[in-house]
Design a protein around this motif. Sequence first.
Motif, mmCIF file in Angstrom:
data_model
loop_
_atom_site.group_PDB
_atom_site.id
_atom_site.type_symbol
_atom_site.label_atom_id
_atom_site.label_comp_id
_atom_site.label_asym_id
_atom_site.label_seq_id
_atom_site.Cartn_x
_atom_site.Cartn_y
_atom_site.Cartn_z
ATOM 1 N N THR A 242 -3.000 -11.908 2.461
ATOM 2 C CA THR A 242 -1.513 -10.504 2.327
ATOM 3 C C THR A 242 -1.294 -10.030 1.622
ATOM 4 N N VAL A 243 -1.200 -8.373 1.936
ATOM 5 C CA VAL A 243 -1.242 -6.967 0.758
ATOM 6 C C VAL A 243 0.000 -6.892 0.869
ATOM 7 N N GLU A 244 0.527 -7.168 -0.291
ATOM 8 C CA GLU A 244 1.686 -6.811 -0.508
ATOM 9 C C GLU A 244 1.893 -5.476 -1.668
ATOM 10 N N ASN A 245 1.094 -5.459 -2.323
ATOM 11 C CA ASN A 245 1.694 -4.722 -3.700
ATOM 12 C C ASN A 245 1.603 -2.774 -2.846
ATOM 13 N N ASP A 246 2.383 -2.066 -3.738
ATOM 14 C CA ASP A 246 2.544 -0.843 -4.079
ATOM 15 C C ASP A 246 2.826 -0.675 -1.835
ATOM 16 N N ILE A 247 3.492 -2.066 -1.297
ATOM 17 C CA ILE A 247 3.800 -1.826 0.083
ATOM 18 C C ILE A 247 5.108 -1.903 -0.250
ATOM 19 N N LEU A 248 5.710 -0.703 0.675
ATOM 20 C CA LEU A 248 7.037 -0.430 0.817
ATOM 21 C C LEU A 248 7.131 -0.320 2.142
ATOM 22 N N THR A 249 8.215 -0.165 3.079
ATOM 23 C CA THR A 249 8.220 -0.161 4.539
ATOM 24 C C THR A 249 7.001 0.363 4.324
ATOM 25 N N PRO A 250 5.760 0.207 4.751
ATOM 26 C CA PRO A 250 4.706 0.650 6.162
ATOM 27 C C PRO A 250 5.269 0.983 7.219
ATOM 28 N N ARG A 251 4.468 1.746 7.675
ATOM 29 C CA ARG A 251 4.300 2.183 8.960
ATOM 30 C C ARG A 251 3.028 1.851 10.001
ATOM 31 N N TYR A 252 2.383 2.622 9.617
ATOM 32 C CA TYR A 252 0.880 2.873 10.244
ATOM 33 C C TYR A 252 0.320 3.300 9.812
ATOM 34 N N MET A 253 -1.532 2.505 10.000
ATOM 35 C CA MET A 253 -2.685 3.404 9.236
ATOM 36 C C MET A 253 -3.868 3.099 10.150
ATOM 37 N N THR A 254 -4.537 4.125 9.089
ATOM 38 C CA THR A 254 -6.071 4.810 9.417
ATOM 39 C C THR A 254 -7.301 4.010 8.713
ATOM 40 N N PHE A 255 -8.333 4.318 8.953
ATOM 41 C CA PHE A 255 -9.436 3.757 8.444
ATOM 42 C C PHE A 255 -10.299 5.087 8.113
ATOM 43 N N TYR A 256 -11.229 5.334 7.082
ATOM 44 C CA TYR A 256 -12.176 5.804 6.495
ATOM 45 C C TYR A 256 -13.205 5.344 5.730
ATOM 46 N N GLU A 257 -14.616 5.457 6.290
ATOM 47 C CA GLU A 257 -14.795 4.109 5.519
ATOM 48 C C GLU A 257 -15.097 2.907 4.896
ATOM 49 N N ASP A 258 -14.887 3.041 3.950
ATOM 50 C CA ASP A 258 -14.486 1.747 3.541
ATOM 51 C C ASP A 258 -13.228 2.113 2.754
ATOM 52 N N LYS A 259 -12.220 2.402 3.196
ATOM 53 C CA LYS A 259 -10.803 2.554 2.611
ATOM 54 C C LYS A 259 -9.845 2.719 4.009
ATOM 55 N N ALA A 260 -8.520 2.235 4.209
ATOM 56 C CA ALA A 260 -7.255 2.260 4.861
ATOM 57 C C ALA A 260 -6.935 2.328 4.381
ATOM 58 N N TYR A 261 -5.139 3.878 4.732
ATOM 59 C CA TYR A 261 -4.936 5.137 4.894
ATOM 60 C C TYR A 261 -3.391 4.214 5.593
ATOM 61 N N ILE A 262 -2.499 3.883 4.206
ATOM 62 C CA ILE A 262 -1.228 3.181 5.197
ATOM 63 C C ILE A 262 0.128 4.361 4.637
ATOM 64 N N THR A 263 0.900 4.603 6.078
ATOM 65 C CA THR A 263 2.468 5.378 5.749
ATOM 66 C C THR A 263 3.020 4.940 5.483
ATOM 67 N N ASN A 264 4.486 4.423 4.047
ATOM 68 C CA ASN A 264 4.800 4.535 3.678
ATOM 69 C C ASN A 264 6.469 5.172 3.293
#
Length: 359
Positions: free
Chosen positions: A116-138
């Motif tokens: 479960t990812v909790e740190n630095d996640i606040l009211t998350p919405r959507y996400m996408t990926f590029y290479e070895d990273k995910a990008y999450i809108t908050n």
Amino acid sequence: MKRLLKLCTMLVAILLLQNCTSDDRDIIVDTPPPSGDYANGIFVLNEGGYTYSNASVSFIDNSGQVYNNIFYAVNQRALGDVAQSMAFHEDKAYIVVNNSNTIEVVNRYTFEHIVTVENDILTPRYMTFYEDKAYITNWGDPADTTDDYVAVLDTETNVVINTIPVAEGPDAIVNNNGTLYVAHYGGWGYGNTISVLDSNTETVTSSIQVADVPRNMMIHNNDLYVLCAGKGDYTGHETLGGLYKINMATNQVTNEIMFANGVHPGNLKINDDALFYTLNTEVYKMNLTNFSLPTTPLFNTNTQNMGVLYGFSIINENIYIADAKDYTSNGEVYMYNLQGEYQENYNVKLIPNGIYNNN
């Protein structure tokens, strides 16, 4: 005032959800899950009732059998409060749980919980990926217009390693070879821009002006298509919805269409060279070689007594529509072919909002 109106709307929704029956709120595994195989079928994400922590995932296998509450069935615990979206990376499924401020990571084939990812996640919405990273809108604190950001997640460690400040209300996000596009729905306000992010520098490089409330984005042949709902009449400042075509080589708008006054489109998908969008209970089809709005719908869902057309996907040459009913009753998913002919329906759980292919 805009945020006050949105808050009032949310409070009304909460009061409605408080009238759910106990069966709606309880987590009930009414069909045992298949023996560890979710590789051939589709997932349906069910939001659940706000503050009730009864979000869930349903699985529809290729034979049409429905398995509800599979996260609970496999892991023996609740998913959380308001399942917002779902995304896949390699053998993992990432479930964005909005009001719980978490990302639940599971094996996409067994649905066994990983982290479960909790740190630095606040009211998350959507996400996408590029290479070895995910990008999450908050959205951060929705009442604060200055704390919105995109979280950068290392997919190897599932730890947030950076946050990128952006304008209020980042929502849908898509990736084009390392250039990220973020639609600013607006949070409790009303946005009208698309932010362009460089994944190498992890900074915002430019902003593209569109109509109010950009909700959906699709990439096709190096063009970005953005569907904007516009402000509804309930805001007291109704604006026009719009459809935009943006050249991603230049990040310039190359074509745009404004909808008629009072017309507020919803979902957007692209299949081959055709664009599909929803309007109330209707589905429209538009040929991308002729950038003009169709005058008649491809089909209307009224014959299936659609309550609220809430989710929309095209998978394996079929159109799937999620019906949220009255937001207090368990929902349904309807399947149509690409000609708009009804095929089948599936009973799922409370407030289905998304359909995802796992074939």
